[in-house]
Design a protein around this motif. Structure first.
Motif, mmCIF file in Angstrom:
data_model
loop_
_atom_site.group_PDB
_atom_site.id
_atom_site.type_symbol
_atom_site.label_atom_id
_atom_site.label_comp_id
_atom_site.label_asym_id
_atom_site.label_seq_id
_atom_site.Cartn_x
_atom_site.Cartn_y
_atom_site.Cartn_z
ATOM 1 N N ASP A 31 0.827 -1.192 0.000
ATOM 2 C CA ASP A 31 0.000 0.000 0.000
ATOM 3 C C ASP A 31 0.865 1.247 0.000
ATOM 4 O OD1 ASP A 31 0.913 0.374 2.645
ATOM 5 O OD2 ASP A 31 -0.746 -0.823 3.432
ATOM 6 N N GLY A 32 0.197 2.410 -0.127
ATOM 7 C CA GLY A 32 0.904 3.681 -0.204
ATOM 8 C C GLY A 32 1.634 4.030 1.074
ATOM 9 N N GLN A 114 -3.076 7.686 -5.880
ATOM 10 C CA GLN A 114 -2.774 7.515 -4.465
ATOM 11 C C GLN A 114 -1.584 8.381 -4.076
ATOM 12 O OE1 GLN A 114 -2.259 3.501 -3.177
ATOM 13 N NE2 GLN A 114 -2.056 4.051 -1.030
ATOM 14 N N ASP A 133 -4.016 9.288 0.990
ATOM 15 C CA ASP A 133 -5.148 9.876 0.282
ATOM 16 C C ASP A 133 -5.183 9.365 -1.156
ATOM 17 O OD1 ASP A 133 -5.896 11.359 2.456
ATOM 18 O OD2 ASP A 133 -5.042 13.250 1.733
ATOM 19 N N VAL A 134 -6.366 9.293 -1.723
ATOM 20 C CA VAL A 134 -6.548 8.994 -3.137
ATOM 21 C C VAL A 134 -7.206 10.212 -3.771
ATOM 22 C CG1 VAL A 134 -7.679 7.543 -4.861
ATOM 23 C CG2 VAL A 134 -6.727 6.511 -2.779
ATOM 24 N N ARG A 179 -10.357 9.376 1.624
ATOM 25 C CA ARG A 179 -9.455 9.278 2.792
ATOM 26 C C ARG A 179 -10.053 8.294 3.784
ATOM 27 N NH1 ARG A 179 -7.550 14.719 5.580
ATOM 28 N NH2 ARG A 179 -6.240 14.712 3.681
#
Length: 343
Positions: A31-32, A114, A133-134, A179
């Motif tokens: 993930d980010g 992202q 956040d995206v 978010r």
């Protein structure tokens, strides 16, 4: 673009929006947030560099860049003592958001871009963008599900960059985010910075086109003075200006070898020019674009005044952007001039 290997398996891209640098880091992350942990040292390194003078920092970064270019073969077999070129750029505005996004592929931006991290003190940080956040849309322009660009990266990153470049000074920017799985809206002013005019010479002197030494066969009313022609691509896209390819000067093709600034004698010169407009700005595909093989170039006459630098570009003619026959969609132009000594 530099590949920074960290010894992990898969490859994830992070694009610095609003700047000229794309960072690609190898990382096996899910993930980010995990990727952001690898970007953090970059921000720390930026902070630590604030103790040195701007001149020292720029000199060191140029040294690293030139070394990378030499080792990558950008100058071919040219000995280092013979490498010589000049870069000229007028004062220009830069709208820098300062956000790192995952642009590795369209599949990574199904719901939007992202956020991997933000640079300290940037507009993104001030607006409240944060890792994880995206970005689903910017100023009502959707960034979700746009697929891949021509290079296999997320097209959404290019759309975001184009939106930023089209905004005027101190424009309002609005983001629709996802978010923690929930929709969120944030907005604020995008601060612009002005980059000063640049004249950089690498090597012992300015690389000179052969036509510029003698005045060229097409030169008329030649005097004793000289000016310069720059094809360095800093033309503003919001004015429909794009990169130009210089084919010859006064009918004489020099061994240009990648140089971007040419010294020309005072007087009239005839330039043969090609266009280097990126495909995303055109309304037709490369098949039609490359079918115009009989006359792919256009000419432009310029009257060179002493101690003046002329910036060459090509203009995309918007009402003809789908007319590919005979290259009706573009024209060569001198889009800017600046005064500087030419010895």
């Amino acid at each position: 673009m530099n590949d920074v290997s960290t010894g992990f398996g898969s490859r994830v891209g992070a694009l610095l929006i609003g700047g000229c640098v794309a960072i690609y880091a190898s990382a096996a992350v899910a993930d980010g947030a995990a990727l952001a942990s690898r970007v953090a040292p970059l921000a720390a390194q930026t902070d630590s560099s604030l103790g040195v003078s701007p001149e020292q920092r720029l000199q060191e970064e140029l040294r690293v860049l030139l070394l990378d270019m030499i080792e990558s073969g950008a100058f071919g077999q040219t000995p280092s003592e013979q490498i010589s070129f000049s870069i000229d750029s007028p004062r220009q505005r830069a709208s820098s958001l300062g956000v790192l996004v995952d642009s590795s592929a369209g599949a990574a931006a199904v719901k939007g871009l992202q956020v991997v991290g933000t640079t300290p003190g940037s507009s993104a940080s001030r607006l409240g963008l944060r890792s994880g956040d995206v970005i689903a849309s910017v100023n009502s322009v959707s960034l979700a599900g746009l697929g891949d660009d021509a290079n296999g990266s997320a097209r959404a990153a290019l759309v975001l960059r184009d939106q930023l470049e089209s905004l005027p000074d101190n424009a309002t920017i609005e983001f629709e985010l996802i978010r923690d799985g929930k929709p969120k809206s944030i907005s604020g002013t995008l601060e612009s910075a002005w980059i000063p005019a640049l004249h950089l010479t690498v090597g012992d002197g300015v690389a000179v086109a052969a036509a510029g030494q003698s005045g060229g066969s097409g030169s008329t009313s030649a005097g004793k003075g000289c000016g310069r022609l720059s094809i360095f691509d800093v033309a503003p896209r919001q004015q429909n200006l794009h990169a130009a390819a210089l084919i010859n000067i006064d009918g004489e093709r020099s061994p240009f070898g990648g140089q971007e600034v040419f010294r020309l004698s005072e007087g009239r010169h005839v330039l043969t020019v090609g266009e280097k407009i990126k495909a995303k700005y055109l309304a037709f595909n490369e098949v039609f674009r490359n079918s115009n093989i009989k006359n792919p170039y256009k000419t432009l006459e310029i009257d060179v005044a002493p101690n003046t630098t002329y910036f060459l570009a090509v203009r995309l003619i918007q009402d003809k952007r789908n007319v590919w026959r005979d290259g009706a969609y573009w024209e060569p132009v001198i889009w800017s001039e600046s005064t500087e000594a030419c010895g």
